[in-house]
Design a protein around this motif. Sequence first.
Motif, PDB file in Angstrom:
ATOM      1  N   ASP A 171       0.817  -1.213   0.000  1.00 29.66           N
ATOM      2  CA  ASP A 171       0.000   0.000   0.000  1.00 29.66           C
ATOM      3  C   ASP A 171       0.858   1.275   0.000  1.00 29.66           C
ATOM      4  O   ASP A 171       0.414   2.316  -0.496  1.00 29.66           O
ATOM      5  CB  ASP A 171      -0.934   0.028   1.207  1.00 29.66           C
ATOM      6  CG  ASP A 171      -2.154  -0.869   1.017  1.00 29.66           C
ATOM      7  OD1 ASP A 171      -2.431  -1.270  -0.134  1.00 29.66           O
ATOM      8  OD2 ASP A 171      -2.825  -1.165   2.031  1.00 29.66           O
ATOM      9  N   GLY A 174       1.623   3.644  -3.073  1.00 31.42           N
ATOM     10  CA  GLY A 174       0.687   4.642  -3.572  1.00 31.42           C
ATOM     11  C   GLY A 174       1.246   6.047  -3.555  1.00 31.42           C
ATOM     12  O   GLY A 174       0.799   6.902  -4.336  1.00 31.42           O
ATOM     13  N   ASP A 178       5.764   8.293 -10.236  1.00 31.41           N
ATOM     14  CA  ASP A 178       5.852   7.412 -11.402  1.00 31.41           C
ATOM     15  C   ASP A 178       7.308   7.102 -11.751  1.00 31.41           C
ATOM     16  O   ASP A 178       7.630   5.977 -12.161  1.00 31.41           O
ATOM     17  CB  ASP A 178       5.159   8.056 -12.604  1.00 31.41           C
ATOM     18  CG  ASP A 178       3.638   8.028 -12.487  1.00 31.41           C
ATOM     19  OD1 ASP A 178       3.116   7.207 -11.702  1.00 31.41           O
ATOM     20  OD2 ASP A 178       2.982   8.822 -13.175  1.00 31.41           O
ATOM     21  N   SER A 182       8.717   3.247 -11.799  1.00 30.43           N
ATOM     22  CA  SER A 182       9.381   2.628 -12.954  1.00 30.43           C
ATOM     23  C   SER A 182      10.810   2.231 -12.596  1.00 30.43           C
ATOM     24  O   SER A 182      11.317   1.216 -13.087  1.00 30.43           O
ATOM     25  CB  SER A 182       9.370   3.576 -14.158  1.00 30.43           C
ATOM     26  OG  SER A 182      10.180   4.710 -13.942  1.00 30.43           O
ATOM     27  N   SER A 208       1.562  -1.129 -17.739  1.00 29.96           N
ATOM     28  CA  SER A 208       1.188   0.104 -17.048  1.00 29.96           C
ATOM     29  C   SER A 208       1.325  -0.116 -15.549  1.00 29.96           C
ATOM     30  O   SER A 208       1.289  -1.256 -15.060  1.00 29.96           O
ATOM     31  CB  SER A 208      -0.252   0.520 -17.371  1.00 29.96           C
ATOM     32  OG  SER A 208      -1.174  -0.342 -16.740  1.00 29.96           O
ATOM     33  N   ARG A 209       1.461   0.981 -14.830  1.00 27.42           N
ATOM     34  CA  ARG A 209       1.539   0.910 -13.369  1.00 27.42           C
ATOM     35  C   ARG A 209       0.271   0.305 -12.789  1.00 27.42           C
ATOM     36  O   ARG A 209       0.327  -0.500 -11.842  1.00 27.42           O
ATOM     37  CB  ARG A 209       1.771   2.312 -12.810  1.00 27.42           C
ATOM     38  CG  ARG A 209       1.789   2.399 -11.288  1.00 27.42           C
ATOM     39  CD  ARG A 209       2.208   3.779 -10.811  1.00 27.42           C
ATOM     40  NE  ARG A 209       2.242   3.875  -9.362  1.00 27.42           N
ATOM     41  CZ  ARG A 209       2.816   4.854  -8.676  1.00 27.42           C
ATOM     42  NH1 ARG A 209       3.391   5.856  -9.337  1.00 27.42           N
ATOM     43  NH2 ARG A 209       2.802   4.866  -7.356  1.00 27.42           N
ATOM     44  N   GLN A 210      -0.870   0.645 -13.357  1.00 23.15           N
ATOM     45  CA  GLN A 210      -2.139   0.153 -12.849  1.00 23.15           C
ATOM     46  C   GLN A 210      -2.236  -1.372 -12.950  1.00 23.15           C
ATOM     47  O   GLN A 210      -2.712  -2.044 -12.038  1.00 23.15           O
ATOM     48  CB  GLN A 210      -3.308   0.804 -13.617  1.00 23.15           C
ATOM     49  CG  GLN A 210      -3.487   2.294 -13.343  1.00 23.15           C
ATOM     50  CD  GLN A 210      -2.385   3.169 -13.954  1.00 23.15           C
ATOM     51  OE1 GLN A 210      -1.752   2.787 -14.968  1.00 23.15           O
ATOM     52  NE2 GLN A 210      -2.127   4.316 -13.346  1.00 23.15           N
ATOM     53  N   LYS A 211      -1.752  -1.912 -14.065  1.00 21.45           N
ATOM     54  CA  LYS A 211      -1.804  -3.366 -14.241  1.00 21.45           C
ATOM     55  C   LYS A 211      -0.859  -4.081 -13.267  1.00 21.45           C
ATOM     56  O   LYS A 211      -1.182  -5.157 -12.763  1.00 21.45           O
ATOM     57  CB  LYS A 211      -1.448  -3.727 -15.684  1.00 21.45           C
ATOM     58  CG  LYS A 211      -2.510  -3.317 -16.700  1.00 21.45           C
ATOM     59  CD  LYS A 211      -2.086  -3.673 -18.114  1.00 21.45           C
ATOM     60  CE  LYS A 211      -3.140  -3.230 -19.132  1.00 21.45           C
ATOM     61  NZ  LYS A 211      -2.736  -3.533 -20.525  1.00 21.45           N
ATOM     62  N   MET A 213       0.026  -2.900 -10.274  1.00 20.21           N
ATOM     63  CA  MET A 213      -0.545  -2.770  -8.931  1.00 20.21           C
ATOM     64  C   MET A 213      -1.721  -3.703  -8.714  1.00 20.21           C
ATOM     65  O   MET A 213      -2.001  -4.111  -7.581  1.00 20.21           O
ATOM     66  CB  MET A 213      -0.957  -1.319  -8.675  1.00 20.21           C
ATOM     67  CG  MET A 213       0.198  -0.372  -8.423  1.00 20.21           C
ATOM     68  SD  MET A 213       1.256  -0.864  -7.025  1.00 20.21           S
ATOM     69  CE  MET A 213       0.095  -0.815  -5.654  1.00 20.21           C
ATOM     70  N   ALA A 214      -2.402  -4.071  -9.768  1.00 21.69           N
ATOM     71  CA  ALA A 214      -3.539  -4.983  -9.636  1.00 21.69           C
ATOM     72  C   ALA A 214      -3.089  -6.374  -9.163  1.00 21.69           C
ATOM     73  O   ALA A 214      -3.896  -7.138  -8.610  1.00 21.69           O
ATOM     74  CB  ALA A 214      -4.281  -5.097 -10.966  1.00 21.69           C
ATOM     75  N   HIS A 301       7.099   0.078 -19.408  1.00 21.71           N
ATOM     76  CA  HIS A 301       7.133   0.532 -18.017  1.00 21.71           C
ATOM     77  C   HIS A 301       7.897   1.852 -17.872  1.00 21.71           C
ATOM     78  O   HIS A 301       8.432   2.157 -16.802  1.00 21.71           O
ATOM     79  CB  HIS A 301       7.739  -0.556 -17.130  1.00 21.71           C
ATOM     80  CG  HIS A 301       6.893  -1.791 -17.070  1.00 21.71           C
ATOM     81  ND1 HIS A 301       5.767  -1.876 -16.278  1.00 21.71           N
ATOM     82  CD2 HIS A 301       6.980  -2.967 -17.749  1.00 21.71           C
ATOM     83  CE1 HIS A 301       5.217  -3.069 -16.451  1.00 21.71           C
ATOM     84  NE2 HIS A 301       5.927  -3.753 -17.332  1.00 21.71           N
TER      85      HIS A 301
END
Length: 362
Positions: A171, A174, A178, A182, A208-211, A213-214, A301
């Motif tokens: 966590d 967050g 960026d 990377s 991507s960062r979002q993918k 973090m998922a 990335h």
Amino acid sequence: MNEIHIEVPQERTDYTIKIEKGLLHSVGEELVDMTRSKRVAIVTDKTVHHHYGETVETQLKQSGFAVHSIILKPGEQTKTFASMPGIYSELILAGITRSDVIIALGGGVVGDIAGFVAATFLRGIDFVQIPTSLLAQVDSSVGGKVGVDLPEGKNLAGAFYHPKRVLIDPDVLGTLSDHYFSDGMAEVIKYGCIKDTAFFDKLTQMDSRQKVMADIENVIDTCCRIKQEMVQQDEKDKGIRMLLNFGHTLGHAIEAYYNYQSITHGHAVAIGMVTLTEIAESKELTVKGTADKIRKCLSGHSLPHSLNDPDAYDDILPYIQKDKKQLNNQLHIVTLNKMGEAVTHQTDVGFFDQLKIGGQIT
């Protein structure tokens, strides 16, 4: 001639790495489970302290610990011998003894210098790693490498000194910029390159960062397990553990040349992985097309794969001669036979001659 033989039984080293979202809110409970001491020194930097210092201090105090925080200036420039006397002095003023605990709360810089302080203060006291950057969570907090930089190069002074526990809370990523997210991804990608083709392919798809973090807990877990395997076989970095240095020989030289300022560690390693692999392909040490695969993954990335000023290599390459991976007067670099299969290659600085002005990778 009198001769006396001394045999000291080696101390067993084992510790737990915990990876769990929200773990930062259980720090006090973790330390109560680990130590009988009730005094803790937190070594952190100004940025991390702003985000998480109060949370960790509160958790520790609620569990009965007396807490003293040592707040450093952020950045690689802090990781020097010049910073250490001040940290030692604060530990003495705080009454820290050999039975107490140091917590490294921060990224790789904080973890390295706090660990080196723990290894050397009072000849060694317990410490805990709470890594707050992706790079530290997947790499530098695990394996016991601690140390500081010298003007001549990175991590040239240090020790192998393991933490008593590593507490990883995804966590906290967050609040990571960026750029530094990377930066950590370069080390993540490295693990796929050297050991796990399926993992590398997965990272290429996670563009991507979002993918990332998922599935971040599994990403961190995969990296730590690969490192665990290598460290357990080769604690002192003279065999299989050297494979973890893929891209680092050139990467560290780039960092040192730019004085650890304009190019950060992960970005330098990314350039090192691709450039080294291009040279290895030209020497038929690596399957053709491997560098292209790495380049594609890095690009997804937001990582570089070449130096903006290639003419600088004439001045960068001399730093390689000071690389700590020199053994028996030979430079041990890490190359890939193919994706997911890394080996060490004994050579010398001449391996990189194609990067000099007028040289060409063919």
